[in-house]
Enzyme design. Structure first.
Site, mmCIF file in Angstrom:
data_model
loop_
_atom_site.group_PDB
_atom_site.id
_atom_site.type_symbol
_atom_site.label_atom_id
_atom_site.label_comp_id
_atom_site.label_asym_id
_atom_site.label_seq_id
_atom_site.Cartn_x
_atom_site.Cartn_y
_atom_site.Cartn_z
ATOM 1 N N GLU A 1 0.812 -1.211 0.000
ATOM 2 C CA GLU A 1 0.000 0.000 0.000
ATOM 3 C C GLU A 1 0.841 1.255 0.000
ATOM 4 O O GLU A 1 2.006 1.254 0.424
ATOM 5 C CB GLU A 1 -0.973 -0.015 1.175
ATOM 6 C CG GLU A 1 -0.315 0.225 2.498
ATOM 7 C CD GLU A 1 -1.313 0.165 3.652
ATOM 8 O OE1 GLU A 1 -1.787 -0.945 3.969
ATOM 9 O OE2 GLU A 1 -1.581 1.206 4.248
ATOM 10 N N CYS B 1 3.292 8.388 1.078
ATOM 11 C CA CYS B 1 4.026 7.425 1.895
ATOM 12 C C CYS B 1 4.183 6.144 1.078
ATOM 13 O O CYS B 1 3.211 5.561 0.610
ATOM 14 C CB CYS B 1 3.237 7.166 3.173
ATOM 15 S SG CYS B 1 3.980 5.904 4.197
ATOM 16 N N CYS C 1 8.396 -7.354 6.337
ATOM 17 C CA CYS C 1 9.614 -6.753 6.900
ATOM 18 C C CYS C 1 10.279 -7.775 7.795
ATOM 19 O O CYS C 1 9.617 -8.523 8.512
ATOM 20 C CB CYS C 1 9.264 -5.505 7.709
ATOM 21 S SG CYS C 1 10.727 -4.729 8.446
ATOM 22 N N CYS D 1 9.710 -5.573 14.669
ATOM 23 C CA CYS D 1 9.381 -4.734 15.835
ATOM 24 C C CYS D 1 8.053 -5.240 16.399
ATOM 25 O O CYS D 1 7.120 -5.502 15.637
ATOM 26 C CB CYS D 1 9.257 -3.268 15.432
ATOM 27 S SG CYS D 1 10.749 -2.670 14.625
ATOM 28 N N CYS E 1 4.492 -3.702 15.411
ATOM 29 C CA CYS E 1 4.236 -3.304 14.022
ATOM 30 C C CYS E 1 3.602 -4.433 13.218
ATOM 31 O O CYS E 1 4.020 -5.584 13.304
ATOM 32 C CB CYS E 1 5.546 -2.887 13.370
ATOM 33 S SG CYS E 1 5.394 -2.566 11.606
ATOM 34 N N CYS F 1 -0.073 7.149 7.470
ATOM 35 C CA CYS F 1 1.191 6.625 7.004
ATOM 36 C C CYS F 1 2.179 6.252 8.077
ATOM 37 O O CYS F 1 1.904 5.430 8.903
ATOM 38 C CB CYS F 1 1.729 7.630 6.018
ATOM 39 S SG CYS F 1 3.424 7.599 5.726
HETATM 40 N N1 SAH Z 1 10.880 0.288 8.682
HETATM 41 C C1 SAH Z 1 10.938 1.690 8.724
HETATM 42 C C2 SAH Z 1 9.855 2.388 7.917
HETATM 43 C C3 SAH Z 1 8.503 1.781 7.948
HETATM 44 S S1 SAH Z 1 7.706 1.773 9.532
HETATM 45 C C4 SAH Z 1 10.940 2.172 10.155
HETATM 46 O O1 SAH Z 1 10.701 1.370 11.055
HETATM 47 O O2 SAH Z 1 11.194 3.346 10.352
HETATM 48 C C5 SAH Z 1 7.227 3.466 9.574
HETATM 49 C C6 SAH Z 1 6.868 3.980 10.943
HETATM 50 O O3 SAH Z 1 5.625 3.469 11.404
HETATM 51 C C7 SAH Z 1 7.888 3.635 11.984
HETATM 52 O O4 SAH Z 1 8.214 4.749 12.746
HETATM 53 C C8 SAH Z 1 7.136 2.609 12.767
HETATM 54 O O5 SAH Z 1 7.682 2.456 14.001
HETATM 55 C C9 SAH Z 1 5.734 3.147 12.756
HETATM 56 N N2 SAH Z 1 4.713 2.224 13.158
HETATM 57 C C10 SAH Z 1 4.672 0.901 12.948
HETATM 58 N N3 SAH Z 1 3.572 0.365 13.517
HETATM 59 C C11 SAH Z 1 2.893 1.387 14.084
HETATM 60 C C12 SAH Z 1 1.668 1.467 14.819
HETATM 61 N N4 SAH Z 1 0.938 0.394 15.057
HETATM 62 N N5 SAH Z 1 1.279 2.675 15.262
HETATM 63 C C13 SAH Z 1 2.022 3.774 14.989
HETATM 64 N N6 SAH Z 1 3.161 3.759 14.306
HETATM 65 C C14 SAH Z 1 3.603 2.571 13.857
HETATM 66 FE FE1 SF4 Z 2 9.878 -3.248 9.961
HETATM 67 FE FE2 SF4 Z 2 7.699 -2.300 11.146
HETATM 68 FE FE3 SF4 Z 2 10.001 -2.367 12.486
HETATM 69 FE FE4 SF4 Z 2 9.681 -0.594 10.453
HETATM 70 S S1 SF4 Z 2 8.540 -0.648 12.384
HETATM 71 S S2 SF4 Z 2 11.437 -1.947 10.850
HETATM 72 S S3 SF4 Z 2 8.362 -1.829 9.075
HETATM 73 S S4 SF4 Z 2 8.857 -4.165 11.733
#
Ligand code: SAH
Ligand code: SF4
Length: 389
Positions: free
Chosen positions: A91, A112, A119, A123, A126, A369
């Site tokens: 997306e 975005c 991934c 994390c 996420c 985003c």
């Molecule tokens: N992998 C990269 C970019 C994609 S994630 C990174 O981690 O920076 C983009 C952003 O979305 C990151 O800051 C991530 O921590 C945040 N994110 C992921 N899941 C989320 C959630 N459930 N609520 C709010 N932000 C979230």
């Molecule tokens: Fe990957 Fe989500 Fe962690 Fe970004 S926040 S590095 S997309 S697992």
């Protein structure tokens, strides 16, 4: 598999055209079809001789993302769900100008962009990392997220009324040149969709070079923000590149103890190394770093984080974006109450840190985003699969 035409730089195309004894101006004509008119079909390139079009067709693919669903929300944020040729879903999210975040008041729209299917970094909060990494996106799959949204915009007026919060049926992207317009919708990019951008470094850099080029997407490097969970060697490598991208670090914790709890990447690259890499980036590029800090109840929203967070932010001259956690179904984390969010913000401000807190409510935030998806890719994937089948 043929290389895709949207993965080629103007320079590469010039060399190719030379070897075909084609004049240089033919490259400019081709680039105009691709990046101004955004055509999805060789036949639409009517000012190129048929022999050249045939030569192109047998040497390159001309790939366009297939738009399977679009979801609009009341603040005009639009989410695009694309199906790739291997049926993976990714997306992109289109966000109207939002000066407080990454843009400036004059900015038009921010897109975005996703860089991987899934991934690998896992994390714990996420949605993108839940099922691991499927694959990297190819250059053209990154580039065409921008072109695909602009194609949608070109024909939006007539065919696609946007309804608040509803999933809409959209035909595959088969439209072409006749609707071409020179107007560009997207002025800023944030590389914060699905995936860890710096883990797909080579394709990302080439895609951004194409999206930045005057003959390509025409988006200024300073209007492109790359978000990373903290891949230290790649941050240093990025600092050595010529283009002046902005960098966002997904920090989410100001001590190793807190960061280790939610981000496995921190065990490989702890804060001391991450900070040193950021410092290097900052020295090479100037004041261009933002910290993303999602607030998760009871995990990283304690006032014990303020001191270390303020020290890091000041050391790197970084701005802090506080983002209330978006609940992901199936994960146990919760968003803190509003008072706790405000308390955290005020405490940071008292330390003279430049910080913002996203305050949007309701479902409208889910498409914001990087702050990212309330509606997870997985959920969207399931919903879309159910609708498509
Ligand atoms: N992998 C990269 C970019 C994609 S994630 C990174 O981690 O920076 C983009 C952003 O979305 C990151 O800051 C991530 O921590 C945040 N994110 C992921 N899941 C989320 C959630 N459930 N609520 C709010 N932000 C979230
Ligand atoms: Fe990957 Fe989500 Fe962690 Fe970004 S926040 S590095 S997309 S697992």
């Amino acid at each position: 598999m043929l290389p895709d035409i949207k993965s080629q730089t103007a320079e590469e195309l010039r060399i190719k055209f030379q070897s075909w004894s084609q004049s240089a101006y033919r490259v400019d004509q081709l680039l105009e079809w691709l990046y101004v008119h955004r055509v999805a079909d060789w036949e639409a390139m009517t000012n190129l001789p048929k022999t050249l079009r045939d030569q192109l067709r047998t040497s390159f693919s001309l790939y366009s993302l297939e738009l399977v669903r679009k979801q609009g929300s009341q603040d005009e944020t639009q989410k695009f769900l694309w199906r790739l040729t291997d049926h993976s879903l990714i997306e992109s999210v289109l966000i109207p100008a939002s000066p407080a975040l990454y843009g400036e008041a004059s900015d038009r729209h921010t897109l975005c962009v996703s860089t991987q299917v899934g991934c690998a970094y896992g994390c714990s909060f996420c949605a993108s990392g839940l099922e691991g990494l499927e694959r990297n996106l190819r250059v053209e799959e990154i580039v065409d997220q921008v072109l695909g949204v602009e194609r949608w915009h070109q024909r939006q007026g007539s065919k696609l009324p946007v309804e608040g919060g509803k999933l809409e049926e959209v035909e595959p992207a088969t439209w072409n040149a006749q609707l071409g317009s020179k107007q560009r919708l997207i002025s800023n990019l944030v590389i914060m969709g699905m995936g860890e951008p710096l883990a797909n470094y080579t394709s990302l850099l080439k895609a951004l070079t194409i999206l930045n080029a005057r003959w390509g997407g025409g988006i200024g490097a300073r209007k492109i923000t790359i978000s990373t969970s903290g891949l230290v060697p790649q941050i240093r490598k990025l600092a050595d590149e010529q283009l002046q991208f902005r960098l966002a670090i997904s920090l989410h914790g100001a001590t190793d103890e807190t960061r280790n709890k939610i981000m496995p990447v921190n065990r490989k690259y702890p804060l001391s190394e991450l900070t040193a890499a950021c410092e290097y980036y900052q020295q090479k590029k100037g004041r261009m770093i933002t910290f993303e800090y999602i607030l998760i109840a009871g995990v990283n929203d304690g006032l014990d984080q303020i001191g270390p967070l303020a020290r890091l932010a000041k050391r790197l001259n970084a701005k802090v974006n506080l983002i209330p956690y978006n609940k992901v179904e199936g994960l146990r984390w919760e968003r803190p109450a509003e008072e706790a969010q405000e308390r955290f913000l005020r405490a940071l401000e008292r330390q003279k840190v430049s910080a913002t807190l996203r305050r949007e409510k309701g479902h409208d935030i889910d498409a914001a985003c990087g702050q990212l998806r309330l509606k997870t890719e997985r959920e969207l994937g399931e919903a879309a699969k159910a609708l498509i089948e």
